[in-house]
Design a protein around this motif. Structure first.
Motif, PDB file in Angstrom:
ATOM      1  N   TYR A  19      -1.397   9.922   6.383  1.00  0.00           N
ATOM      2  CA  TYR A  19      -1.217   8.534   5.979  1.00  0.00           C
ATOM      3  C   TYR A  19      -2.566   7.817   5.855  1.00  0.00           C
ATOM      4  CZ  TYR A  19      -0.032   3.611   6.003  1.00  0.00           C
ATOM      5  OH  TYR A  19       0.047   2.284   5.671  1.00  0.00           O
ATOM      6  N   LYS A  20      -3.467   8.047   6.806  1.00  0.00           N
ATOM      7  CA  LYS A  20      -4.791   7.415   6.744  1.00  0.00           C
ATOM      8  C   LYS A  20      -5.543   7.844   5.488  1.00  0.00           C
ATOM      9  CE  LYS A  20      -5.468   6.748  11.733  1.00  0.00           C
ATOM     10  NZ  LYS A  20      -6.246   7.169  12.928  1.00  0.00           N
ATOM     11  N   ASN A  23      -3.994   6.208   2.463  1.00  0.00           N
ATOM     12  CA  ASN A  23      -4.317   4.788   2.401  1.00  0.00           C
ATOM     13  C   ASN A  23      -5.670   4.572   1.736  1.00  0.00           C
ATOM     14  OD1 ASN A  23      -3.363   2.219   2.972  1.00  0.00           O
ATOM     15  ND2 ASN A  23      -4.426   2.086   4.920  1.00  0.00           N
ATOM     16  N   PRO A  63       4.586   3.385   2.155  1.00  0.00           N
ATOM     17  CA  PRO A  63       3.885   4.359   2.994  1.00  0.00           C
ATOM     18  C   PRO A  63       4.499   5.762   2.972  1.00  0.00           C
ATOM     19  CG  PRO A  63       3.983   2.273   4.142  1.00  0.00           C
ATOM     20  CD  PRO A  63       4.797   2.114   2.906  1.00  0.00           C
ATOM     21  N   LYS A 108      -6.309   3.002  -2.204  1.00  0.00           N
ATOM     22  CA  LYS A 108      -7.159   1.829  -2.391  1.00  0.00           C
ATOM     23  C   LYS A 108      -8.243   2.081  -3.430  1.00  0.00           C
ATOM     24  CE  LYS A 108      -6.597  -0.288   2.181  1.00  0.00           C
ATOM     25  NZ  LYS A 108      -7.260  -0.586   3.481  1.00  0.00           N
ATOM     26  N   LYS A 164      -2.227   5.471  -6.415  1.00  0.00           N
ATOM     27  CA  LYS A 164      -1.309   4.414  -5.992  1.00  0.00           C
ATOM     28  C   LYS A 164      -0.035   4.434  -6.826  1.00  0.00           C
ATOM     29  CE  LYS A 164      -1.187  -0.584  -5.151  1.00  0.00           C
ATOM     30  NZ  LYS A 164      -1.962  -1.854  -5.216  1.00  0.00           N
TER      31      LYS A 164
END
Length: 576
Positions: free
Chosen positions: A197-198, A201, A167, A205, A211
């Motif tokens: 962070y949201k 994320n 994270p 994905k 990633k």
């Protein structure tokens, strides 16, 4: 000074058993299974029958005959095949209660073998709002910490902050994507960091390249890149402060605010130890330790991933070594969702193989989930995870419905009412959790949990406030020596003497529900006592002074019980 009723009775039994030549290990009493027959019972005669080659009832009668000479007992009888029933004399019981009232520990003993107990009951993560899933860990852990301390152990609470994983790399990558650099990192608050962070994320994905970029940045900051480390430190600092605010509101304390990052260097030590002991295997690019599979199949523990990063398992194993070496832990307890039981089985077995916690007790206390009315983990109306902030605010709003407006509560300010609302709301949340067995999940009932009636936190708090009111109304009367004049006084007094037994059982089982059950029963018995035993209308001034003393002792014990549950006891309770 301690004056533990169980121990006093056992000493009396011990002397009689020894006098009769019987093995004193059977001279043990317990609270009677049949309160209508006796206060305590001893089953030692049945246990002695085989070795003594006598009828157990005959042995029981011999013991009873001796005990009948002791003025501590009003009645001693033998029931069935040899059950010894012991009913206390009222004067003796009253004397025990007087001693409890004069003792700041209410007659509770201290453990004879104090230990250093390291407790892990936090586990929040950087840049993430604490949610309802974090509630039970903090609430249960805090209560057990207080119980451990009260019985004489040395608890050390560690939050074990999640501050070292992917994270961090995701957030840094997202900030760089937005700003082109990390120069503005220290201007971002927790809300903005959480937003980054949201976004990260979602991006990671959907985009394998994003990633991979986050993974690379994670490796760089973990390897010590100064720019990334500086940015990481800011993320950690503001995340810790946000989490501390949640825990302050919940009344949850930690001695240590260490995180996964603090165990990073020790992970290398663990890897080297495993290699030296011949436990480390290279498997598909990763370094693993295989576990015994005699009882059940267990996957191996991955110490280092193929990309060179240490795993969460490695971090937990390294943390055990640090807690043993640095904190001199005798026992390490983890309060974590029971769905993580396999993880802890693996970690504990690996620690044993490595010999890093020799003689140290490692325990995982697994708890169930907080559920909604549908029996599934508690969610928001839109299906998202309920944040802890929102849950606390919902609880305050519910309690506020029963609070008077400031202009309706004479002598009480808005500040006092707001503070009282928070005390009742947090108490209600905690008690609803702690009245349940730890291993069980429970349904969060917003409509019922804040009631002033029933098995709720506010009911216990109200009992304390009610006794405070009684004390104020009788402030010209001094508490006197306790005397027993009716069954309700006796029932309340007898229950009070079970405090030591209750606390030590809760400590041994690491089960706060033992405390909450006892507190609820005590509050109920006080209500029955007060209804049947008026103070102002007592037959004599001595009886009035006795009842005041019994009320005061009950209040003080209830306050201590609430403290052990992590709940505050307001001086005054208000209702609309």
């Amino acid at each position: 000074m301690t004056y533990v009723l169980d121990e006093v009775i056992n000493q009396k039994l011990n002397a009689v058993f020894a006098d009769l030549g019987y093995d004193t290990k059977y001279a043990v009493s317990k609270i009677s299974d049949r309160a209508d027959l006796s206060d305590f019972q001893c089953n030692g005669a049945l246990a002695l029958a085989k070795s003594e080659k006598k009828n157990p009832r005959e042995i029981g009668e011999e013991i009873a005959a001796k005990l009948r000479d002791d003025k501590a007992f009003a009645k001693v009888s033998v029931d069935g095949p040899g059950f010894l029933n012991l009913t206390l004399d009222d004067v003796f019981l009253a004397d025990v209660l007087d001693k409890m009232a004069a003792d700041e520990r209410f007659g509770c003993a201290l453990t004879k073998q104090p230990k250093t107990v390291v407790m892990d009951y936090g586990g929040p993560n950087v840049a993430k709002k604490m949610h309802v899933g974090h509630l039970r860990s903090g609430v249960i852990g805090e209560s057990v910490r207080r119980i451990e301390e009260f019985v004489g152990h040395k608890p050390i609470a560690d939050v074990h902050f999640g501050d070292w994983g992917t994270p961090i790399g995701m957030i840094l990558a997202e900030v760089i994507a937005a700003d082109g650099h990390l120069d503005k990192m220290e201007t971002y608050d927790i809300a903005e960091i959480t937003r980054f962070y949201k976004q990260a994320n979602i991006r990671c994905k959907e985009d394998p390249a994003a990633k991979e970029n986050a993974r690379i940045i994670t490796a760089k900051f973990q390897d010590g890149d100064p720019i990334y480390r500086k940015a990481w430190q800011h993320i950690r600092n503001i995340s810790v402060e946000a989490v501390k605010e949640n825990y302050r509101e919940l009344g949850v304390h930690f001695d240590l605010w260490l995180g996964e990052s603090d165990a990073h260097e020790t992970c290398s030590v663990i890897k080297k130890m495993a290699e030296e002991k011949g436990l480390l295997e290279h498997d598909d690019g990763a370094f693993i330790i295989r576990l015994d599979e005699e009882n059940k199949p267990k996957p191996p523990v991955i110490i280092e991933k193929s990309d060179g990063g240490f795993t969460y398992q490695a971090t937990d194993i390294a943390t055990i070594k640090m807690r043993v070496d640095d904190l001199q832990a005798d026992e390490i307890i983890y309060f974590v969702d029971k769905r993580q039981s396999l993880h802890f089985e693996q970690v504990f077995e690996t620690a044993e193989k490595l010999g890093i916690a020799s003689g140290v007790t490692l325990r995982h206390i697994g708890f169930g989930t907080v559920n909604g009315p549908d029996g599934k983990p508690f969610k928001t109306r839109d299906g998202g995870v309920m944040s802890l902030d929102d849950m606390i605010q919902m609880s305050k709003d519910k309690v506020a419905e029963s609070m008077p407006a400031p202009d309706e509560a004479k002598g009480f300010s808005k500040e006092y009412i707001d503070r009282l609302t928070a005390q009742i709301a947090i108490g209600a949340i905690k008690f609803q959790d702690l009245k349940n067995n730890i291993a069980s999940g429970y349904v969060f009932e917003l409509d019922d949990f804040a009631n002033f009636d029933g098995k709720t936190g506010p009911y216990i708090q109200y009992a304390v406030a009610r006794i405070n009111s009684i004390m104020r109304k009788n402030q010209n009367l001094a508490a006197g020596e306790i005397v027993m004049t009716n069954p309700e006084e006796r029932a309340l007094g007898l229950k009070l003497t079970q405090l030591n037994n209750t606390v030590f059982r809760a400590e041994a089982d690491k089960e706060p529900s033992v405390i909450s059950d006892y507190a609820y029963t005590l509050a109920q018995l006080f209500s029955s006592f007060y209804n049947a035993s008026p103070i102002m209308g007592a037959e004599t001034s001595e009886i009035a002074a006795s009842r005041l003393a019994l009320a005061k002792l009950t209040r003080d014990v209830l306050i201590k019980l609430l403290y052990l549950l992590g709940i505050e006891a307001p001086e005054v309770m208000l209702k609309a």
